[in-house]
Design a protein around this motif. Structure first.
Motif, mmCIF file in Angstrom:
data_model
loop_
_atom_site.group_PDB
_atom_site.id
_atom_site.type_symbol
_atom_site.label_atom_id
_atom_site.label_comp_id
_atom_site.label_asym_id
_atom_site.label_seq_id
_atom_site.Cartn_x
_atom_site.Cartn_y
_atom_site.Cartn_z
ATOM 1 N N LEU A 139 0.822 -1.206 0.000
ATOM 2 C CA LEU A 139 0.000 0.000 0.000
ATOM 3 C C LEU A 139 0.854 1.253 0.000
ATOM 4 O O LEU A 139 1.876 1.311 0.689
ATOM 5 C CB LEU A 139 -0.878 -0.025 1.261
ATOM 6 C CG LEU A 139 -1.603 1.240 1.683
ATOM 7 C CD1 LEU A 139 -2.766 1.515 0.736
ATOM 8 C CD2 LEU A 139 -2.104 1.084 3.112
ATOM 9 N N LEU A 140 0.449 2.253 -0.770
ATOM 10 C CA LEU A 140 0.997 3.597 -0.671
ATOM 11 C C LEU A 140 -0.060 4.488 -0.031
ATOM 12 O O LEU A 140 -1.232 4.451 -0.429
ATOM 13 C CB LEU A 140 1.364 4.145 -2.052
ATOM 14 C CG LEU A 140 2.661 3.617 -2.666
ATOM 15 C CD1 LEU A 140 2.692 3.886 -4.160
ATOM 16 C CD2 LEU A 140 3.888 4.232 -1.987
ATOM 17 N N VAL A 141 0.340 5.276 0.953
ATOM 18 C CA VAL A 141 -0.611 6.139 1.638
ATOM 19 C C VAL A 141 0.118 7.378 2.135
ATOM 20 O O VAL A 141 1.313 7.331 2.434
ATOM 21 C CB VAL A 141 -1.299 5.393 2.812
ATOM 22 C CG1 VAL A 141 -0.295 5.051 3.895
ATOM 23 C CG2 VAL A 141 -2.469 6.185 3.369
ATOM 24 N N TYR A 196 6.173 -1.541 -8.682
ATOM 25 C CA TYR A 196 6.269 -2.803 -7.959
ATOM 26 C C TYR A 196 4.884 -3.323 -7.615
ATOM 27 O O TYR A 196 4.589 -4.518 -7.783
ATOM 28 C CB TYR A 196 7.091 -2.628 -6.682
ATOM 29 C CG TYR A 196 7.244 -3.920 -5.915
ATOM 30 C CD1 TYR A 196 8.273 -4.800 -6.212
ATOM 31 C CD2 TYR A 196 6.335 -4.282 -4.922
ATOM 32 C CE1 TYR A 196 8.407 -5.998 -5.533
ATOM 33 C CE2 TYR A 196 6.457 -5.480 -4.240
ATOM 34 C CZ TYR A 196 7.488 -6.328 -4.549
ATOM 35 O OH TYR A 196 7.609 -7.523 -3.894
ATOM 36 N N ILE A 197 4.025 -2.452 -7.124
ATOM 37 C CA ILE A 197 2.663 -2.849 -6.776
ATOM 38 C C ILE A 197 1.940 -3.409 -7.990
ATOM 39 O O ILE A 197 1.283 -4.450 -7.926
ATOM 40 C CB ILE A 197 1.901 -1.640 -6.183
ATOM 41 C CG1 ILE A 197 2.403 -1.349 -4.771
ATOM 42 C CG2 ILE A 197 0.390 -1.900 -6.162
ATOM 43 C CD1 ILE A 197 1.868 -0.066 -4.168
ATOM 44 N N ALA A 198 2.057 -2.720 -9.105
ATOM 45 C CA ALA A 198 1.365 -3.142 -10.326
ATOM 46 C C ALA A 198 1.865 -4.493 -10.835
ATOM 47 O O ALA A 198 1.089 -5.307 -11.353
ATOM 48 C CB ALA A 198 1.539 -2.083 -11.407
ATOM 49 N N LYS A 199 3.156 -4.743 -10.665
ATOM 50 C CA LYS A 199 3.770 -5.959 -11.205
ATOM 51 C C LYS A 199 3.629 -7.155 -10.275
ATOM 52 O O LYS A 199 3.762 -8.313 -10.709
ATOM 53 C CB LYS A 199 5.253 -5.697 -11.483
ATOM 54 C CG LYS A 199 5.962 -6.828 -12.209
ATOM 55 C CD LYS A 199 7.416 -6.472 -12.468
ATOM 56 C CE LYS A 199 8.143 -7.633 -13.158
ATOM 57 N NZ LYS A 199 9.576 -7.334 -13.371
ATOM 58 N N ILE A 212 -6.526 -8.140 -5.816
ATOM 59 C CA ILE A 212 -7.168 -6.864 -6.115
ATOM 60 C C ILE A 212 -6.071 -5.829 -6.291
ATOM 61 O O ILE A 212 -5.266 -5.609 -5.382
ATOM 62 C CB ILE A 212 -8.132 -6.411 -5.005
ATOM 63 C CG1 ILE A 212 -9.317 -7.367 -4.893
ATOM 64 C CG2 ILE A 212 -8.635 -4.988 -5.279
ATOM 65 C CD1 ILE A 212 -10.295 -6.997 -3.780
ATOM 66 N N LEU A 213 -6.018 -5.222 -7.457
ATOM 67 C CA LEU A 213 -5.074 -4.146 -7.735
ATOM 68 C C LEU A 213 -5.855 -2.864 -7.971
ATOM 69 O O LEU A 213 -6.764 -2.839 -8.808
ATOM 70 C CB LEU A 213 -4.236 -4.473 -8.971
ATOM 71 C CG LEU A 213 -3.333 -3.341 -9.503
ATOM 72 C CD1 LEU A 213 -2.244 -2.986 -8.482
ATOM 73 C CD2 LEU A 213 -2.706 -3.748 -10.840
#
Length: 219
Positions: A139-141, A196-199, A212-213
């Motif tokens: 997570l990015l927040v 990184y999150i997307a991959k 879940i992306l």
């Protein structure tokens, strides 16, 4: 999109906490946060990982048992900090091996986590990209002062654990107590974390219904 997120400024004072998130605090800073299910990493793998990490820290004159070891790490040069990132990547590789029951593979269960993340987006915090994997969350927040961030992370974990246990008619600890955070230092780092999150689901070879992306496309 990154213009809505602020990054670490070394000229501005930071405060440090331990045992909770974030370890590093700066008003309105942006964090990359990871937490995982309690059964996501076998104990023997975890112990070997800790041993390797602690040996690296000692080799760089950092006491891994000291309360402020993360501050000492941040004082190292960029090359050393990048080298230390290997330990996070090793741990993330183990997470992507999908150890444990991988309960979050169930779309109905992972949706409980997603709903919790979105609940106060735009009011308490600014939610960035996230991915809910079978046994962990990235997570990015941004936008929360330290105490509010501490409470929010614990709230996410506590609330979702209750909801998931009720949905599965089970009890006991669902999330691992320890979580991991990285203070995002600049826009380039922010872009790397987004990538990184997307991959991550591709790296773990997941099917579309197994994760879940969510990617923020506007402020």
């Amino acid at each position: 999109m990154s213009t809505t997120f602020q990054f670490f400024n070394p000229a501005v004072k930071v405060t440090i906490t331990h045992g909770h998130l974030p370890h590093w605090d700066q008003a309105n800073a942006t964090y990359f946060i990871t937490w995982r299910t309690a059964d996501s990493i076998p104990r023997d793998i975890w112990l070997r990982w800790r041993e390797g990490r602690d040996a690296w820290l000692l080799a760089h004159d950092i006491n891994p048992t000291a309360k402020d070891w993360r501050f000492d790490l941040e004082m190292l040069d960029e090359v050393a900090r990048d080298d230390f990132r290997q330990f996070a990547l090793t741990l993330e590789k183990e997470l992507d091996a999908c150890h444990g029951d991988c309960i979050l593979r169930d779309p109905a269960i992972s949706r409980l986590v997603a709903d919790a993340l979105h609940h106060f987006d735009g009011t308490r915090y600014t939610l960035g990209d996230y991915v809910i994997m079978p046994n962990h969350v990235h997570l990015l927040v941004a936008g929360l002062p330290r105490q509010a961030m501490l409470k929010q992370v614990e709230s996410w974990k506590k609330w979702t654990a209750i909801q998931i246990n009720e949905a599965l008619n089970r009890s006991g600890r669902f999330w691992q107590d320890e979580s991991f955070d990285h203070l995002v230092r600049n826009e380039a780092s922010f872009g790397k974390f987004r990538a990184y999150i997307a991959k991550n689901p591709v790296t773990a070879r997941l099917k579309p219904h197994e994760f879940i992306l969510w990617q923020r496309t506007s402020p």
